[in-house]
Design a protein around this motif. Structure first.
Motif, PDB file in Angstrom:
ATOM      1  N   VAL A 114       0.808  -1.220   0.000  1.00 16.84           N
ATOM      2  CA  VAL A 114       0.000   0.000   0.000  1.00 16.84           C
ATOM      3  C   VAL A 114       0.841   1.269   0.000  1.00 16.84           C
ATOM      4  O   VAL A 114       0.324   2.340  -0.302  1.00 16.84           O
ATOM      5  CB  VAL A 114      -0.963   0.013   1.201  1.00 16.84           C
ATOM      6  CG1 VAL A 114      -1.890  -1.186   1.158  1.00 16.84           C
ATOM      7  CG2 VAL A 114      -0.210   0.053   2.519  1.00 16.84           C
ATOM      8  N   ASP A 115       2.128   1.172   0.331  1.00 14.23           N
ATOM      9  CA  ASP A 115       2.998   2.341   0.261  1.00 14.23           C
ATOM     10  C   ASP A 115       3.758   2.282  -1.066  1.00 14.23           C
ATOM     11  O   ASP A 115       4.537   1.352  -1.311  1.00 14.23           O
ATOM     12  CB  ASP A 115       3.985   2.352   1.443  1.00 14.23           C
ATOM     13  CG  ASP A 115       4.829   3.616   1.462  1.00 14.23           C
ATOM     14  OD1 ASP A 115       4.420   4.600   2.100  1.00 14.23           O
ATOM     15  OD2 ASP A 115       5.908   3.615   0.812  1.00 14.23           O
ATOM     16  N   ASP A 116       3.555   3.278  -1.903  1.00 16.95           N
ATOM     17  CA  ASP A 116       4.066   3.212  -3.276  1.00 16.95           C
ATOM     18  C   ASP A 116       5.585   3.104  -3.341  1.00 16.95           C
ATOM     19  O   ASP A 116       6.128   2.287  -4.104  1.00 16.95           O
ATOM     20  CB  ASP A 116       3.598   4.442  -4.066  1.00 16.95           C
ATOM     21  CG  ASP A 116       2.100   4.415  -4.329  1.00 16.95           C
ATOM     22  OD1 ASP A 116       1.517   3.310  -4.283  1.00 16.95           O
ATOM     23  OD2 ASP A 116       1.514   5.492  -4.568  1.00 16.95           O
ATOM     24  N   GLU A 117       6.284   3.919  -2.544  1.00 15.31           N
ATOM     25  CA  GLU A 117       7.745   3.886  -2.619  1.00 15.31           C
ATOM     26  C   GLU A 117       8.293   2.566  -2.115  1.00 15.31           C
ATOM     27  O   GLU A 117       9.206   1.987  -2.721  1.00 15.31           O
ATOM     28  CB  GLU A 117       8.356   5.049  -1.825  1.00 15.31           C
ATOM     29  CG  GLU A 117       9.878   5.102  -1.945  1.00 15.31           C
ATOM     30  CD  GLU A 117      10.475   6.336  -1.294  1.00 15.31           C
ATOM     31  OE1 GLU A 117      11.712   6.422  -1.244  1.00 15.31           O
ATOM     32  OE2 GLU A 117       9.710   7.212  -0.853  1.00 15.31           O
ATOM     33  N   VAL A 118       7.759   2.078  -1.005  1.00 13.39           N
ATOM     34  CA  VAL A 118       8.205   0.794  -0.472  1.00 13.39           C
ATOM     35  C   VAL A 118       7.919  -0.319  -1.478  1.00 13.39           C
ATOM     36  O   VAL A 118       8.758  -1.199  -1.715  1.00 13.39           O
ATOM     37  CB  VAL A 118       7.514   0.506   0.878  1.00 13.39           C
ATOM     38  CG1 VAL A 118       7.800  -0.924   1.338  1.00 13.39           C
ATOM     39  CG2 VAL A 118       7.993   1.494   1.943  1.00 13.39           C
ATOM     40  N   ARG A 119       6.758  -0.292  -2.100  1.00 10.79           N
ATOM     41  CA  ARG A 119       6.374  -1.339  -3.046  1.00 10.79           C
ATOM     42  C   ARG A 119       7.289  -1.357  -4.259  1.00 10.79           C
ATOM     43  O   ARG A 119       7.626  -2.425  -4.790  1.00 10.79           O
ATOM     44  CB  ARG A 119       4.924  -1.129  -3.490  1.00 10.79           C
ATOM     45  CG  ARG A 119       4.412  -2.195  -4.452  1.00 10.79           C
ATOM     46  CD  ARG A 119       2.954  -1.987  -4.769  1.00 10.79           C
ATOM     47  NE  ARG A 119       2.705  -0.674  -5.353  1.00 10.79           N
ATOM     48  CZ  ARG A 119       1.490  -0.190  -5.599  1.00 10.79           C
ATOM     49  NH1 ARG A 119       0.425  -0.909  -5.291  1.00 10.79           N
ATOM     50  NH2 ARG A 119       1.354   1.000  -6.138  1.00 10.79           N
ATOM     51  N   SER A 120       7.717  -0.195  -4.703  1.00 10.49           N
ATOM     52  CA  SER A 120       8.547  -0.144  -5.907  1.00 10.49           C
ATOM     53  C   SER A 120       9.983  -0.623  -5.655  1.00 10.49           C
ATOM     54  O   SER A 120      10.654  -1.077  -6.579  1.00 10.49           O
ATOM     55  CB  SER A 120       8.574   1.286  -6.464  1.00 10.49           C
ATOM     56  OG  SER A 120       9.261   2.157  -5.572  1.00 10.49           O
ATOM     57  N   LYS A 121      10.426  -0.553  -4.405  1.00  8.40           N
ATOM     58  CA  LYS A 121      11.829  -0.855  -4.124  1.00  8.40           C
ATOM     59  C   LYS A 121      12.061  -2.134  -3.326  1.00  8.40           C
ATOM     60  O   LYS A 121      13.190  -2.589  -3.193  1.00  8.40           O
ATOM     61  CB  LYS A 121      12.461   0.325  -3.383  1.00  8.40           C
ATOM     62  CG  LYS A 121      12.494   1.591  -4.233  1.00  8.40           C
ATOM     63  CD  LYS A 121      13.162   2.743  -3.513  1.00  8.40           C
ATOM     64  CE  LYS A 121      13.207   3.991  -4.399  1.00  8.40           C
ATOM     65  NZ  LYS A 121      13.819   5.148  -3.710  1.00  8.40           N
ATOM     66  N   THR A 122      10.977  -2.715  -2.777  1.00  8.33           N
ATOM     67  CA  THR A 122      11.123  -3.953  -2.018  1.00  8.33           C
ATOM     68  C   THR A 122      10.073  -4.957  -2.475  1.00  8.33           C
ATOM     69  O   THR A 122       9.086  -4.605  -3.110  1.00  8.33           O
ATOM     70  CB  THR A 122      10.953  -3.722  -0.506  1.00  8.33           C
ATOM     71  OG1 THR A 122       9.622  -3.270  -0.248  1.00  8.33           O
ATOM     72  CG2 THR A 122      11.957  -2.709   0.016  1.00  8.33           C
ATOM     73  N   LYS A 123      10.310  -6.219  -2.121  1.00 10.07           N
ATOM     74  CA  LYS A 123       9.337  -7.264  -2.434  1.00 10.07           C
ATOM     75  C   LYS A 123       9.271  -8.214  -1.248  1.00 10.07           C
ATOM     76  O   LYS A 123      10.299  -8.717  -0.787  1.00 10.07           O
ATOM     77  CB  LYS A 123       9.748  -8.031  -3.696  1.00 10.07           C
ATOM     78  CG  LYS A 123       8.677  -8.974  -4.208  1.00 10.07           C
ATOM     79  CD  LYS A 123       9.122  -9.614  -5.507  1.00 10.07           C
ATOM     80  CE  LYS A 123       8.021 -10.484  -6.121  1.00 10.07           C
ATOM     81  NZ  LYS A 123       6.890  -9.682  -6.598  1.00 10.07           N
ATOM     82  N   LEU A 124       8.062  -8.432  -0.741  1.00  7.04           N
ATOM     83  CA  LEU A 124       7.895  -9.338   0.391  1.00  7.04           C
ATOM     84  C   LEU A 124       8.160 -10.759  -0.071  1.00  7.04           C
ATOM     85  O   LEU A 124       7.430 -11.318  -0.884  1.00  7.04           O
ATOM     86  CB  LEU A 124       6.476  -9.201   0.960  1.00  7.04           C
ATOM     87  CG  LEU A 124       6.160 -10.026   2.200  1.00  7.04           C
ATOM     88  CD1 LEU A 124       7.113  -9.682   3.335  1.00  7.04           C
ATOM     89  CD2 LEU A 124       4.712  -9.800   2.631  1.00  7.04           C
ATOM     90  N   ASP A 125       9.226 -11.358   0.451  1.00 11.99           N
ATOM     91  CA  ASP A 125       9.625 -12.697   0.029  1.00 11.99           C
ATOM     92  C   ASP A 125       8.828 -13.774   0.746  1.00 11.99           C
ATOM     93  O   ASP A 125       8.365 -14.733   0.132  1.00 11.99           O
ATOM     94  CB  ASP A 125      11.124 -12.905   0.289  1.00 11.99           C
ATOM     95  CG  ASP A 125      11.621 -14.239  -0.231  1.00 11.99           C
ATOM     96  OD1 ASP A 125      11.756 -14.368  -1.456  1.00 11.99           O
ATOM     97  OD2 ASP A 125      11.838 -15.158   0.589  1.00 11.99           O
ATOM     98  N   ALA A 126       8.691 -13.629   2.079  1.00  9.48           N
ATOM     99  CA  ALA A 126       7.958 -14.645   2.829  1.00  9.48           C
ATOM    100  C   ALA A 126       7.674 -14.158   4.245  1.00  9.48           C
ATOM    101  O   ALA A 126       8.407 -13.331   4.793  1.00  9.48           O
ATOM    102  CB  ALA A 126       8.746 -15.959   2.886  1.00  9.48           C
ATOM    103  N   ILE A 127       6.609 -14.676   4.825  1.00  3.67           N
ATOM    104  CA  ILE A 127       6.342 -14.520   6.246  1.00  3.67           C
ATOM    105  C   ILE A 127       6.664 -15.857   6.903  1.00  3.67           C
ATOM    106  O   ILE A 127       6.049 -16.887   6.580  1.00  3.67           O
ATOM    107  CB  ILE A 127       4.877 -14.124   6.518  1.00  3.67           C
ATOM    108  CG1 ILE A 127       4.591 -12.741   5.928  1.00  3.67           C
ATOM    109  CG2 ILE A 127       4.584 -14.129   8.017  1.00  3.67           C
ATOM    110  CD1 ILE A 127       3.151 -12.294   6.058  1.00  3.67           C
ATOM    111  N   VAL A 128       7.639 -15.837   7.779  1.00  7.76           N
ATOM    112  CA  VAL A 128       8.089 -17.043   8.467  1.00  7.76           C
ATOM    113  C   VAL A 128       7.601 -16.968   9.910  1.00  7.76           C
ATOM    114  O   VAL A 128       7.953 -16.045  10.646  1.00  7.76           O
ATOM    115  CB  VAL A 128       9.627 -17.169   8.428  1.00  7.76           C
ATOM    116  CG1 VAL A 128      10.090 -18.411   9.189  1.00  7.76           C
ATOM    117  CG2 VAL A 128      10.125 -17.202   6.982  1.00  7.76           C
ATOM    118  N   THR A 129       6.783 -17.921  10.314  1.00  7.82           N
ATOM    119  CA  THR A 129       6.215 -17.927  11.663  1.00  7.82           C
ATOM    120  C   THR A 129       6.855 -19.030  12.492  1.00  7.82           C
ATOM    121  O   THR A 129       6.821 -20.204  12.105  1.00  7.82           O
ATOM    122  CB  THR A 129       4.689 -18.129  11.613  1.00  7.82           C
ATOM    123  OG1 THR A 129       4.102 -17.058  10.862  1.00  7.82           O
ATOM    124  CG2 THR A 129       4.099 -18.146  13.016  1.00  7.82           C
TER     125      THR A 129
END
Length: 334
Positions: A114-129
């Motif tokens: 939802v944050d445009d700058e964060v979305r353009s420069k990062t990619k969520l790889d995984a949520i590890v629980t």
């Protein structure tokens, strides 16, 4: 899920309920020889930081956020830290975020969409629980956060399997599968999972998340913590007497353990040049020397408690009685 592009930095979120072993896993990632360099963001539920000092000495960039849940009051700080990291991304290859044990991972994951700058420069790889096999079944029905952490997991580290029977382990896995039938589950002792199964897998599945939470991409997230769960910290710059402290900490762990979700501390003992680290989850207590105090490092003892209706006044009174007497300090400095 496609791999990050050359301009996107992969992000792994480490989550899990209080005491599951997130910092243990983080330390494994930072200390093993895998050839990658990480920036680390650590979030704590309390005004006094402990986790940052429990991370192994490493060259990685470590950023600490205190006094709030990463999914609530400090989410803006998370965005600012990530945006700051992106201005010097040549110093690392990926980002690790260790959330507080009371964090709902949904708004953390939302940040990367939802944050445009964060979305353009990062990619969520995984949520590890990370899951505590010993305590999950006793906590899951009254801990909304623990359920959310499992629901959003791409990979579940079922930790502390040495503390349960084979039958209990089957029951724990079945309970996890009722919440999340698709996540990969790997059993472990002290988070000894192969790191290539946790990192760089491109495991985050947005379509699956939208099935769990259709409003995920809206950006608004109503998250409430259990009002009975609170934290408090005890701090003293006077050395502690281990002959008093060790029996005392064993006593309070037994006395208040059912309500003590998490306790951790870094302690300065009298006539001891090494830091002593103590941790507890309910009635399971462990402690030991960690490393020598650095030359200019303040020898301050810090204990953080997170629990339900814990009597701070009683615990604080007992802790303060474990300090060495002022006349001994005066005698040593004379």
């Amino acid at each position: 899920m496609s791999a990050p592009t050359a301009t996107q930095t992969p992000v792994t979120v480490l989550t899990g309920y209080l005491g599951a072993g997130k910092t243990t896993l983080l330390n494994r990632i930072l200390s093993e020889q895998h050839g990658k360099k990480y920036a680390v963001i650590v979030n704590e539920f309390g005004e006094v930081g402990i986790d940052n000092d429990l991370i192994v000495d490493a060259d990685e960039e470590v950023f600490e956020m205190n006094n709030g849940c990463i999914c609530c009051t400090v989410r803006g700080d998370l965005i600012r830290i990530i945006e700051g990291l992106m201005r010097r991304k040549d110093r690392f290859e990926a980002i690790l975020i260790e959330t507080t044990g009371l964090a709902d991972p949904a708004p953390v994951a939302q940040t990367f969409f939802v944050d445009d700058e964060v979305r353009s420069k990062t990619k969520l790889d995984a949520i590890v629980t990370v899951v505590d096999a010993k305590h999950l079944l006793g906590e899951i029905d009254q801990a909304h956060e623990a359920q959310e952490q499992l629901a959003f997991a791409d990979f579940v580290v079922l930790n502390k399997t040495d503390l349960v029977s084979a039958e209990e382990l089957v029951a724990v896995e079945a309970r996890i599968r009722r919440i999340n039938p698709t996540a990969m589950i790997k059993q472990s002792t002290r988070c000894d999972v192969p790191l290539d199964q946790v990192l760089g897998r491109g495991g985050f599945d947005l379509d699956r998340v939208l099935e769990i939470e259709p409003d995920f991409l809206d950006g608004d997230h109503d998250h409430e913590h259990d009002d009975h769960v609170t934290s408090f910290s005890l701090v003293t710059d006077r050395p502690l007497d281990p002959r008093k402290f060790l029996p005392w900490v064993e006593m309070i762990t037994q006395r208040f353990g059912m309500d003590m979700l998490r306790m951790k501390g870094i302690l300065a003992f009298d006539d001891d040049d090494d830091r002593f680290v103590v941790q507890a989850v309910h009635m399971l207590l462990e402690g030991g020397h960690q490393r020598a105090w650095k030359k200019n490092e303040p020898r301050v003892s810090r204990l953080v408690f997170i629990g339900r209706n814990l009597p701070k006044d009683i615990i604080e009174d007992g802790f303060m009685k474990c300090r060495v007497k002022p006349e001994r300090i005066a005698a040593l400095s004379a």
